[in-house]
Design a protein around this motif. Sequence first.
Motif, PDB file in Angstrom:
ATOM      1  N   ARG A 200      -2.227  -6.462 -21.773  1.00 31.08           N
ATOM      2  CA  ARG A 200      -1.614  -5.155 -21.530  1.00 31.08           C
ATOM      3  C   ARG A 200      -0.181  -5.255 -21.033  1.00 31.08           C
ATOM      4  NH1 ARG A 200      -6.489  -2.541 -18.054  1.00 31.08           N
ATOM      5  NH2 ARG A 200      -6.359  -4.666 -17.197  1.00 31.08           N
ATOM      6  N   PHE A 201       0.351  -6.473 -20.860  1.00 32.51           N
ATOM      7  CA  PHE A 201       1.761  -6.620 -20.502  1.00 32.51           C
ATOM      8  C   PHE A 201       2.671  -6.425 -21.708  1.00 32.51           C
ATOM      9  CE2 PHE A 201       0.369 -10.860 -21.733  1.00 32.51           C
ATOM     10  CZ  PHE A 201       1.414 -11.330 -22.516  1.00 32.51           C
ATOM     11  N   LEU A 202       2.086  -6.358 -22.901  1.00 32.01           N
ATOM     12  CA  LEU A 202       2.859  -6.168 -24.123  1.00 32.01           C
ATOM     13  C   LEU A 202       3.041  -4.681 -24.428  1.00 32.01           C
ATOM     14  CD1 LEU A 202       1.033  -8.828 -26.330  1.00 32.01           C
ATOM     15  CD2 LEU A 202       3.287  -9.077 -25.249  1.00 32.01           C
ATOM     16  N   ASP A 203       4.106  -4.358 -25.166  1.00 27.91           N
ATOM     17  CA  ASP A 203       4.319  -2.976 -25.608  1.00 27.91           C
ATOM     18  C   ASP A 203       3.131  -2.530 -26.456  1.00 27.91           C
ATOM     19  OD1 ASP A 203       6.752  -2.849 -24.337  1.00 27.91           O
ATOM     20  OD2 ASP A 203       7.899  -3.430 -26.123  1.00 27.91           O
ATOM     21  N   ASN A 204       2.710  -1.301 -26.271  1.00 27.42           N
ATOM     22  CA  ASN A 204       1.486  -0.799 -26.887  1.00 27.42           C
ATOM     23  C   ASN A 204       1.766  -0.066 -28.200  1.00 27.42           C
ATOM     24  OD1 ASN A 204      -1.047   0.171 -27.466  1.00 27.42           O
ATOM     25  ND2 ASN A 204      -1.405   1.103 -25.472  1.00 27.42           N
ATOM     26  N   PRO A 205       1.289  -0.591 -29.346  1.00 30.36           N
ATOM     27  CA  PRO A 205       1.498   0.091 -30.633  1.00 30.36           C
ATOM     28  C   PRO A 205       0.838   1.457 -30.715  1.00 30.36           C
ATOM     29  CG  PRO A 205       0.850  -2.200 -30.954  1.00 30.36           C
ATOM     30  CD  PRO A 205       0.618  -1.884 -29.506  1.00 30.36           C
ATOM     31  N   HIS A 206      -0.107   1.732 -29.836  1.00 26.24           N
ATOM     32  CA  HIS A 206      -0.796   3.025 -29.867  1.00 26.24           C
ATOM     33  C   HIS A 206       0.182   4.183 -29.737  1.00 26.24           C
ATOM     34  CE1 HIS A 206      -4.009   5.983 -29.068  1.00 26.24           C
ATOM     35  NE2 HIS A 206      -3.200   6.457 -28.147  1.00 26.24           N
ATOM     36  N   TRP A 207       1.288   3.949 -29.028  1.00 27.78           N
ATOM     37  CA  TRP A 207       2.218   5.039 -28.762  1.00 27.78           C
ATOM     38  C   TRP A 207       3.332   5.125 -29.792  1.00 27.78           C
ATOM     39  CZ3 TRP A 207      -0.153   8.110 -25.740  1.00 27.78           C
ATOM     40  CH2 TRP A 207      -1.023   7.611 -24.771  1.00 27.78           C
ATOM     41  N   VAL A 208       3.189   4.418 -30.901  1.00 26.97           N
ATOM     42  CA  VAL A 208       4.183   4.446 -31.968  1.00 26.97           C
ATOM     43  C   VAL A 208       3.599   5.207 -33.155  1.00 26.97           C
ATOM     44  CG1 VAL A 208       5.580   3.072 -33.562  1.00 26.97           C
ATOM     45  CG2 VAL A 208       5.154   2.238 -31.234  1.00 26.97           C
ATOM     46  N   ASP A 209       4.277   6.268 -33.571  1.00 27.43           N
ATOM     47  CA  ASP A 209       3.821   7.033 -34.731  1.00 27.43           C
ATOM     48  C   ASP A 209       3.707   6.105 -35.944  1.00 27.43           C
ATOM     49  OD1 ASP A 209       3.783   9.322 -33.232  1.00 27.43           O
ATOM     50  OD2 ASP A 209       5.777   9.993 -33.863  1.00 27.43           O
ATOM     51  N   GLY A 210       2.610   6.204 -36.651  1.00 23.57           N
ATOM     52  CA  GLY A 210       2.387   5.372 -37.821  1.00 23.57           C
ATOM     53  C   GLY A 210       1.592   4.115 -37.531  1.00 23.57           C
ATOM     54  N   LEU A 211       1.552   3.697 -36.270  1.00 25.24           N
ATOM     55  CA  LEU A 211       0.800   2.498 -35.914  1.00 25.24           C
ATOM     56  C   LEU A 211      -0.507   2.823 -35.203  1.00 25.24           C
ATOM     57  CD1 LEU A 211       3.590   0.061 -34.618  1.00 25.24           C
ATOM     58  CD2 LEU A 211       2.643   0.288 -36.932  1.00 25.24           C
ATOM     59  N   ARG A 212      -0.604   4.040 -34.645  1.00 28.07           N
ATOM     60  CA  ARG A 212      -1.768   4.398 -33.844  1.00 28.07           C
ATOM     61  C   ARG A 212      -3.070   4.224 -34.622  1.00 28.07           C
ATOM     62  NH1 ARG A 212      -0.121   8.915 -32.427  1.00 28.07           N
ATOM     63  NH2 ARG A 212       0.610   8.329 -30.344  1.00 28.07           N
ATOM     64  N   ALA A 213      -3.094   4.671 -35.870  1.00 31.05           N
ATOM     65  CA  ALA A 213      -4.321   4.617 -36.665  1.00 31.05           C
ATOM     66  C   ALA A 213      -4.587   3.232 -37.246  1.00 31.05           C
ATOM     67  CB  ALA A 213      -4.265   5.647 -37.793  1.00 31.05           C
ATOM     68  N   GLN A 214      -3.597   2.340 -37.169  1.00 27.08           N
ATOM     69  CA  GLN A 214      -3.780   0.984 -37.670  1.00 27.08           C
ATOM     70  C   GLN A 214      -4.360   0.095 -36.565  1.00 27.08           C
ATOM     71  OE1 GLN A 214      -0.623  -0.625 -40.234  1.00 27.08           O
ATOM     72  NE2 GLN A 214       0.441   1.346 -40.078  1.00 27.08           N
ATOM     73  N   THR A 215      -4.589  -1.176 -36.900  1.00 30.48           N
ATOM     74  CA  THR A 215      -5.158  -2.109 -35.927  1.00 30.48           C
ATOM     75  C   THR A 215      -4.363  -3.410 -35.938  1.00 30.48           C
ATOM     76  OG1 THR A 215      -6.682  -3.295 -37.399  1.00 30.48           O
ATOM     77  CG2 THR A 215      -7.433  -1.166 -36.510  1.00 30.48           C
ATOM     78  N   GLY A 216      -4.773  -4.319 -35.070  1.00 25.27           N
ATOM     79  CA  GLY A 216      -4.112  -5.612 -35.007  1.00 25.27           C
ATOM     80  C   GLY A 216      -4.299  -6.461 -36.242  1.00 25.27           C
ATOM     81  N   LEU A 217      -5.131  -6.021 -37.189  1.00 29.85           N
ATOM     82  CA  LEU A 217      -5.289  -6.729 -38.456  1.00 29.85           C
ATOM     83  C   LEU A 217      -4.238  -6.312 -39.472  1.00 29.85           C
ATOM     84  CD1 LEU A 217      -9.186  -6.588 -38.898  1.00 29.85           C
ATOM     85  CD2 LEU A 217      -7.803  -8.412 -37.877  1.00 29.85           C
ATOM     86  N   ASP A 218      -3.503  -5.245 -39.193  1.00 27.05           N
ATOM     87  CA  ASP A 218      -2.491  -4.742 -40.125  1.00 27.05           C
ATOM     88  C   ASP A 218      -1.139  -5.396 -39.856  1.00 27.05           C
ATOM     89  OD1 ASP A 218      -4.025  -2.726 -41.620  1.00 27.05           O
ATOM     90  OD2 ASP A 218      -4.229  -1.760 -39.658  1.00 27.05           O
ATOM     91  N   PRO A 219      -0.433  -5.815 -40.910  1.00 24.97           N
ATOM     92  CA  PRO A 219       0.845  -6.515 -40.744  1.00 24.97           C
ATOM     93  C   PRO A 219       1.875  -5.747 -39.917  1.00 24.97           C
ATOM     94  CG  PRO A 219       0.089  -6.702 -43.009  1.00 24.97           C
ATOM     95  CD  PRO A 219      -0.827  -5.729 -42.328  1.00 24.97           C
TER      96      PRO A 219
END
Length: 311
Positions: A200-219
Amino acid sequence: MTSEPHTESHTVQAQKILIVTGISGAGKSTALQVLEDLGWEAIDNFPIRLLPDLLSKDECQVMPLAIGVDSRTRDFIPAELVQRIKELERERDDIEVQTLYLDCASGEVERRYNETRRRHPMARGRPIGEGIRAERELLDPVRRWAETVIDTTNFTSNDLQQSIRDRFADDAPQELTITVNSFGFARGMPPLADLVFDMRFLDNPHWVDGLRAQTGLDPAVGAYIEKDPAFAPGFARIRDLVLELLPHYEAQGRAYLTIAFGCTGGRHRSVYTAEKLTKALQEAGRAPTVLHRNLTARATDATEGQAALAG
């Protein structure tokens, strides 16, 4: 001068037979899959009347055999199953039969069936609770007779897998078995992890439009995480620490090691890092298994919470 006739003595290796049964929804399919991974031959819903034919001496097999039976199995009468196995044990000295019974609290079984929207095999045309009670009564003779009973009420799928390995991996290769998990702290800590890393020390992709619905398996998610200046040095230290510790765990006789990566929801940072460590371990000659506990969970702001904004 006469010579004594030469006779050779052969030690017959008994074939291990494991009857896997129990309450529907308690995890029989998962148990059989793990046993198969451990080198057992696994057969599910095998007709009881054909059991003597399956264990025919002509087969001359020594591979351990796991046979799944439950209330869906044709000709399944628990008392008759117990009797047939007793007869086999009396007649045969080349097989070793044990029974594994998987139990689970009725309320948890009902929750699991409601969650998966599957029909309980003994609840046809009646409430699921009645079906569960009927099955529990039917299986009682087997439960009382079984050598091993595992209650999966409070188990995750990973917990059950680990429990099966701990009990039945005697004939598996002695190489350290490594499992790499991802999980979400918002959905609880994994109970059996040996090493836990908080991403959780890393920036969270959840708060980026377009990345929220994706997962860590997506490039795209992976690229976003890699751009965080804290990722490369942080991951390098984790990777080097794990690789340094593995021989020490082996020297202590450990057979299994679970490494868990957590983030808030368990869908982005932890998933990507778990996959990246898995590849690093493979490059180092290891054969880890990767499991993503919360990958299919729905992404919601409520789950991520305001604390994630600081992640």
